[in-house]
Design an enzyme around this catalytic site. Structure first.
Site, PDB file in Angstrom:
ATOM      1  N   THR A   1      11.432 162.399  44.289  1.00 28.14           N
ATOM      2  CA  THR A   1      11.497 162.171  45.655  1.00 28.14           C
ATOM      3  C   THR A   1      13.303 162.742  45.447  1.00 28.14           C
ATOM      4  O   THR A   1      14.197 163.230  44.542  1.00 28.14           O
ATOM      5  CB  THR A   1      11.420 160.766  45.453  1.00 28.14           C
ATOM      6  OG1 THR A   1      13.146 160.163  44.011  1.00 28.14           O
ATOM      7  CG2 THR A   1      10.348 159.819  45.129  1.00 28.14           C
TER       8      THR A   1
ATOM      9  N   GLU B   1       6.243 159.945  47.957  1.00 26.92           N
ATOM     10  CA  GLU B   1       4.929 158.904  47.470  1.00 26.92           C
ATOM     11  C   GLU B   1       3.554 158.818  47.899  1.00 26.92           C
ATOM     12  O   GLU B   1       2.721 158.563  47.226  1.00 26.92           O
ATOM     13  CB  GLU B   1       5.747 157.361  47.628  1.00 26.92           C
ATOM     14  CG  GLU B   1       6.835 157.539  46.395  1.00 26.92           C
ATOM     15  CD  GLU B   1       8.049 157.491  47.094  1.00 26.92           C
ATOM     16  OE1 GLU B   1       8.058 159.038  47.784  1.00 26.92           O
ATOM     17  OE2 GLU B   1       9.001 157.126  45.690  1.00 26.92           O
TER      18      GLU B   1
ATOM     19  N   LYS C   1      24.131 145.541  60.477  1.00 27.97           N
ATOM     20  CA  LYS C   1      23.845 143.820  60.296  1.00 27.97           C
ATOM     21  C   LYS C   1      25.340 143.748  61.356  1.00 27.97           C
ATOM     22  O   LYS C   1      26.313 143.051  60.402  1.00 27.97           O
ATOM     23  CB  LYS C   1      23.401 143.006  59.397  1.00 27.97           C
ATOM     24  CG  LYS C   1      22.697 141.694  59.985  1.00 27.97           C
ATOM     25  CD  LYS C   1      22.505 141.048  58.636  1.00 27.97           C
ATOM     26  CE  LYS C   1      21.735 139.902  59.145  1.00 27.97           C
ATOM     27  NZ  LYS C   1      21.558 139.048  57.998  1.00 27.97           N
TER      28      LYS C   1
ATOM     29  N   TRP D   1      20.678 142.572  64.008  1.00 33.83           N
ATOM     30  CA  TRP D   1      19.939 143.709  62.831  1.00 33.83           C
ATOM     31  C   TRP D   1      20.606 145.265  63.913  1.00 33.83           C
ATOM     32  O   TRP D   1      19.460 144.761  65.211  1.00 33.83           O
ATOM     33  CB  TRP D   1      18.384 143.952  62.541  1.00 33.83           C
ATOM     34  CG  TRP D   1      18.030 142.509  61.560  1.00 33.83           C
ATOM     35  CD1 TRP D   1      17.812 142.027  61.514  1.00 33.83           C
ATOM     36  CD2 TRP D   1      19.017 142.872  60.054  1.00 33.83           C
ATOM     37  NE1 TRP D   1      17.898 141.476  59.900  1.00 33.83           N
ATOM     38  CE2 TRP D   1      18.672 142.044  59.340  1.00 33.83           C
ATOM     39  CE3 TRP D   1      19.934 144.462  59.564  1.00 33.83           C
ATOM     40  CZ2 TRP D   1      19.159 142.059  58.418  1.00 33.83           C
ATOM     41  CZ3 TRP D   1      20.220 144.491  58.151  1.00 33.83           C
ATOM     42  CH2 TRP D   1      19.926 142.876  57.557  1.00 33.83           C
TER      43      TRP D   1
END
Ligand code: ADP
Length: 548
Positions: free
Chosen positions: A186, A330, A439, A444
């Site tokens: 990754t 992944e 936040k 959010w």
């Protein structure tokens, strides 16, 4: 009762075998690192992959050994994909855009035995030479005439010399289909790079599924260009799926700018190409600035980050279909594909384009679950937000040589760390990565939503939204933008741009204009560096105010 069907293993060698037996004269065209265009066929790919397999055996590699590649998309990299994996070794594609220390870490962690490197990337190996441990040979992917002389790496081998004396006969071993075939780390946006170990079975199943009409929809008549690098999740499996259908492959090498892609697409008649949004924006900008048309391109596949609505509209207005997919290293990578269901056919073109910005529905083979903070599935109302978990035959169950398990403690689900909404049709929309959400006063705010809106403004070339710390609200959004040449964009422009499109509390407090936004190794906005940049700029502004 067991079924009475042949138990033939799903091996990458079966793809090459099929391709050479049925489409032996199909072309692979590559922009060569040495310059110029190189052409050959699937037949040549097969022969040279077998020569390479013989060379690897002669070098004394044992089954399961890792073979590193530091290379652009091109024919020799294709030979490594097949020659290495089909003979039971593991093709470890290394991302050359990572920091040198990360590359050294990855080479050592993977315990690469040999590294095959494009001319362009020899300096990387020179820089990390003192740090790499068990690499016994470095092979430069070129011919004798173009071999570099290196004082630091005096024993460089030449690829063409290495394979020249070898036989073109090689019987691919009948491996267990779960044998490891490829390794890709990754890019380490969220933590240290972690190795994802693909198997023959996962690679074949993923490549087969990706050919479905609603995904890539490849046919034998297509001319396919993976602009997405072969060092990034196997170029989305295109080096395998193109051979499954027998389509001509066009490899862009190191030239990924708008002008080079345009000329390659036009001269080779490319019908479909896959890449990240940044690449497509560069192509569209070049084509528009030079008043050119993309005469052969019918579809583009986009993923890696969310495509801006503006980009989708610009392609669709040229009658080029946009296929939007979501995935991760992944997940091999394809997991979700933006969906157009029968009930969407009569929607206005604006609404259809807007739907295309959503990441979409799970493809066959991928199951999803979206959990709220309490660990229970959230309502599928397109509003509630939760963590996306996935599972399936091409989703990682563990990381290579790591104590860190990739799956959810619960029972074999992989936690993507993407925060999403999901609606009654199972259409998923990414709200943000967990760590990129802003936040503010308990609400959010999605950085992606702000970026999409900003990106559509004619003065803005690229936009990023990140959080700054705020005493009262905890965090507040800040917009960081790169402008189009000679364009202006003020604070007031920003407020009127967002007003009515997002809640008042979501309108960024500040806009910061920069010459260029930092990107990570795979071309995505590097949010950590952008947050640092914002902190520095705002501190500078506060100091200046104090001096006044
Ligand atoms: P890294 O984790 O290093 O960024 P990946 O390239 O595997 O490496 O990135 C996977 C992540 O990229 C996903 O978890 C998601 O956040 C983002 N991503 C991938 N495709 C899309 C997409 N179509 N829309 C929005 N985000 C995407």
């Amino acid at each position: 009762m067991r079924g009475m069907m042949m138990n033939v293993p799903l091996l990458i060698s079966s793809i090459l075998k099929h391709a050479v037996e049925n489409h032996g004269d199909t072309e692979i065209v590559s922009r060569a690192t040495e310059g110029g265009i190189h052409r050959y066929t699937y037949f040549d790919l097969d022969q040279r992959s077998k020569k390479l397999a013989n060379a690897l055996q002669r070098m004394g590699l044992k089954s399961g050994d890792r073979v590193g590649t530091l290379a652009w998309n091109g024919y020799r990299h294709m030979e490594l994909y097949y020659g290495v994996s089909c003979s039971g070794f593991i093709c470890h594609t290394i991302n050359p855009r990572l920091f040198h220390d990360q590359i050294a870490y990855i080479v050592n962690h993977a315990d690469d035995s040999v590294i095959f490197v494009d001319l362009t990337f020899v300096p990387i190996l020179e820089a990390i030479a003192p740090k790499i441990e068990n690499v016994r040979a470095i092979v430069v992917l070129t011919d004798e005439a173009n071999m570099p002389r290196s004082a630091i790496l005096p024993n460089l081998l030449c690829y063409e010399d290495l394979i020249a004396p070898e036989s073109e006969a090689f019987d691919w071993p009948e491996l267990d289909e779960n044998t490891a075939s490829g390794l890709c780390y990754t890019s380490g946006t969220t933590s240290d790079p972690k190795g994802v170990l693909y198997s023959h079975r996962s690679s074949v199943l993923h490549a087969l599924t990706s050919c479905l009409p609603e995904i890539f929809g490849f046919t034998v008549c297509d001319v396919i260009t993976p602009v997405v690098p072969m060092f990034h999740v196997n170029a989305w499996g295109i080096p395998f799926s193109a051979l499954i259908v027998g389509a001509k492959l066009v490899m862009p090498g190191a030239n990924l700018d708008g002008a080079s892609l345009y000329s390659l697409f036009e001269s080779e008649g490319v019908t479909i190409a896959g890449g990240v949004p940044t690449v497509w924006m560069a192509l569209l900008d070049w084509v528009d600035a030079n008043a050119q048309s993309l005469s052969s391109l019918q579809r583009i596949a986009v993923g890696g980050s969310a495509p801006p609505l503006d980009m989708i509209n610009r392609f669709q207005s040229r009658n080029i279909l946009v296929r939007h997919a979501w995935g991760m290293t992944e997940t091999s990578p394809i997991g979700l594909v933006s969906a157009k269901l029968p009930k969407h056919q009569n929607l206005s073109s604006e609404k259809q384009a807007l739907n295309l910005t959503k990441q979409g529905r799970p493809i066959y083979g991928v199951e999803i679950r979206v959990d709220g903070a309490d660990g229970k599935p959230i309502p599928r109302d397109g509003k509630a937000m939760g963590n996306l978990l996935v599972r399936g035959p091409w989703i990682a169950s563990d990381y290579f040589n790591s104590r860190q398990n990739s799956t959810h403690e619960d029972n074999g689900w992989f936690d993507t760390n993407d925060v999403v909404t999901v609606d009654a049709d199972n259409i998923v929309q990414i709200v943000d990565r967990t760590k990129d959400l802003i936040k503010s006063g308990g609400e959010w705010i999605s950085s992606i939503e702000l970026e999409n809106i900003a990106q559509a403004h004619p003065s803005i070339k690229e936009a990023a939204a990140v959080a700054k710390l705020d005493q009262r609200w905890g965090e507040r959004p800040v917009l960081v933008v790169q402008l189009q040449p000679d364009a202006l964009f003020t604070h007031d422009d920003m407020v009127s741009l967002f007003s009515g499109k997002v809640g008042k509390w979501s309108i960024p407090d500040e806009v910061i204009i920069v010459d260029e936004l930092p990107h990570n190794a795979t071309g995505k906005l590097l949010k950590s560096a952008i947050r640092e940049l914002v902190t520095i700029r705002l501190a500078g502004k506060a100091d200046a105010a104090d001096d006044d």
